[in-house]
Enzyme design. Structure first.
Site, PDB file in Angstrom:
ATOM      1  CB  SER A   1       3.452   5.416   7.864  1.00 28.29           C
ATOM      2  OG  SER A   1       4.042   4.177   8.144  1.00 28.29           O
ATOM      3  CG  ASN A   2       6.712   2.569   4.809  1.00 30.18           C
ATOM      4  OD1 ASN A   2       6.386   1.459   5.212  1.00 30.18           O
ATOM      5  ND2 ASN A   2       7.757   3.221   5.305  1.00 30.18           N
ATOM      6  CG  HIS A   3       1.390   0.871   1.390  1.00 30.40           C
ATOM      7  ND1 HIS A   3       0.163   1.122   1.945  1.00 30.40           N
ATOM      8  CD2 HIS A   3       1.509   1.702   0.327  1.00 30.40           C
ATOM      9  CE1 HIS A   3      -0.449   2.059   1.235  1.00 30.40           C
ATOM     10  NE2 HIS A   3       0.360   2.439   0.259  1.00 30.40           N
TER      11      HIS A   3
END
Ligand code: CTP
Length: 397
Positions: free
Chosen positions: A206-208
């Site tokens: 995923s990412n932030h």
């Protein structure tokens, strides 16, 4: 700008009550007539005298005063809007359950005017399931909830739970009275948040992204009267009840939800940080550690924005986002063209206070006719206004 408006400010016991002093000042300066009521514990944080001096009105705390009774029904009927700021965890729980053990709660329960609340509490209290369930409950009663901010808290910790700044509350109140419903009848599609690409039953890529920017855009469109569908990746942000929210997890699910909803949308804003790659193979069993080096094969996800750009008709407007670290403008313009979209919102990770997780953002917007618009760093709610204004201006040009 608020002249003639009667605003009842409710103050509860939270350290953020010091900011309400400035809020009352701003409301008065904007021309509003302000009356303040406080809970008994709010007096431990700020004084009655401060508020009565600023508002030039008596500040009430108790239901009974020696032999006289504070007429809470009249107060609730006097106001055009009631603003409870800060809203403490305790008062929130009482509002959710209809308790009435002080004047502020009695006024709230008997108020016939709309109510806006600005919660303030420590991060763990804010995220506690009981708090979140109480927020959802009072929202379902029709109360307007201002989002909490992320930042330094009274405990010294950093996180969610800070009360919105007085300027933002003022802006919210202003919008409340004067929002034009200029988008009534328009259908808007917004995506927000990250996606999770599963590796095995316990792990994902995923990412932030927090989803804040996209949700703020959805809320802004809804405030202007549009019918908004929000496709939201994994995120624990509260979304107003009036927004039709579809929760998704993976890029594939976001793709399907977009394809099902795009054709009828007048305007589509792809604010989601969709994963560009997903694992080549999903392991239905948890992958055990064996070798020192583990290689994970990845394959491209569908570029949703690009496919929407291929499908769009000439009346539809599509807006994309670009988060860049270098050659920002060049990369953004390249995406604008390659994906056949109308506008692109650029945020650069080189700008302090821009991008993921923060409450602020600094953006530039480029349209396909070569126009560009640059904006100062501001809160994501105010950035959402700039984005929506620019889209409307583009559509009406
Ligand atoms: N987007 C999308 N589908 C994807 C990936 C991104 O719809 N699979 C959308 C995002 O919502 C955003 C825009 O495309 O509006 C971002 O463009 P993109 O080219 O994907 O940016 P990056 O992922 O940053 O691309 P690159 O790594 O090439 O910079």
């Amino acid at each position: 700008m608020l002249s003639g408006k009667k605003i009842l400010v409710g103050v509860t016991g939270s350290i953020a009550a010091y900011k309400t002093i400035l809020l009352v000042r701003l409301l008065i300066k904007a021309g509003a007539e302000v009356k303040v009521i406080m809970t008994p514990s709010a007096k431990d944080f700020v004084s009655q005298l401060t508020f009565s001096t600023l508002s030039k009105n008596e500040v009430l705390v108790d239901l009974f005063n020696e032999n006289s009774w504070a007429n809470h029904v009249n107060l609730g009927r006097w106001a055009d809007v009631m603003v409870i700021a800060p809203l403490s965890c305790n008062t929130l729980a009482k509002m959710a359950n209809g308790l009435c053990d002080n004047l502020l709660l009695a006024v709230y329960l008997s108020a016939t005017c709309p109510v806006i609340v600005a919660p303030a509490m420590d991060e763990d209290m804010w995220h506690h399931p009981s708090t979140q369930s109480n927020i959802n409950k009072i929202q379902s009663f029709g109360n307007n909830i201002m989002p909490v901010e992320n930042g330094e808290l009274a405990s010294g910790l950093y996180g969610d739970g800070r009360m919105a700044e007085p300027e933002q509350i003022l802006q919210y109140v202003r919008d409340f009275f004067f929002s034009t419903k200029e988008l009534a009848g328009k259908i808007i599609l917004v995506t927000a948040g990250p996606t999770h690409e599963a590796i095995d039953p316990v792990r994902f890529i995923s990412n932030h992204s927090s989803g804040k920017m996209g949700v703020a855009i959805a809320e802004e469109f809804a405030r202007r009267g549009a019918a908004v569908t929000l496709i939201l990746g994994p995120s624990n942000i509260n979304v107003s009840k009036g927004i039709h929210t579809l929760k998704v997890t993976s890029a594939r699910e976001m793709y399907d939800a977009c394809m099902n909803n795009f054709a009828k949308a007048d305007i589509t804003v792809m604010a989601a940080a969709v994963a560009d790659y997903m694992p080549q193979n999903f392991s239905s069993r948890k992958i055990k550690k064996t070798e020192d080096v583990f290689t994970l094969g990845l394959k491209r996800t569908n570029d949703i924005l690009k496919e929407l750009g291929e499908q769009k008709n000439q009346d539809q407007v599509i807006v994309g986002f670009a988060l860049e670290t270098n050659n920002e403008k060049e990369n953004a313009l390249c995406k604008l063209e390659k994906k056949n979209i109308d506008l692109i919102v650029l945020n650069s990770l080189n700008d302090e206070g821009a991008g993921f997780g923060t409450d602020t953002n600094k953006i530039a917007i480029f349209d396909k006719h070569g126009n560009e618009f640059h904006f100062e760093k501001k809160s994501k709610n105010l950035v959402a206004k700039d984005i929506v204004n620019t889209i409307i201006q583009y559509k009406n040009a």
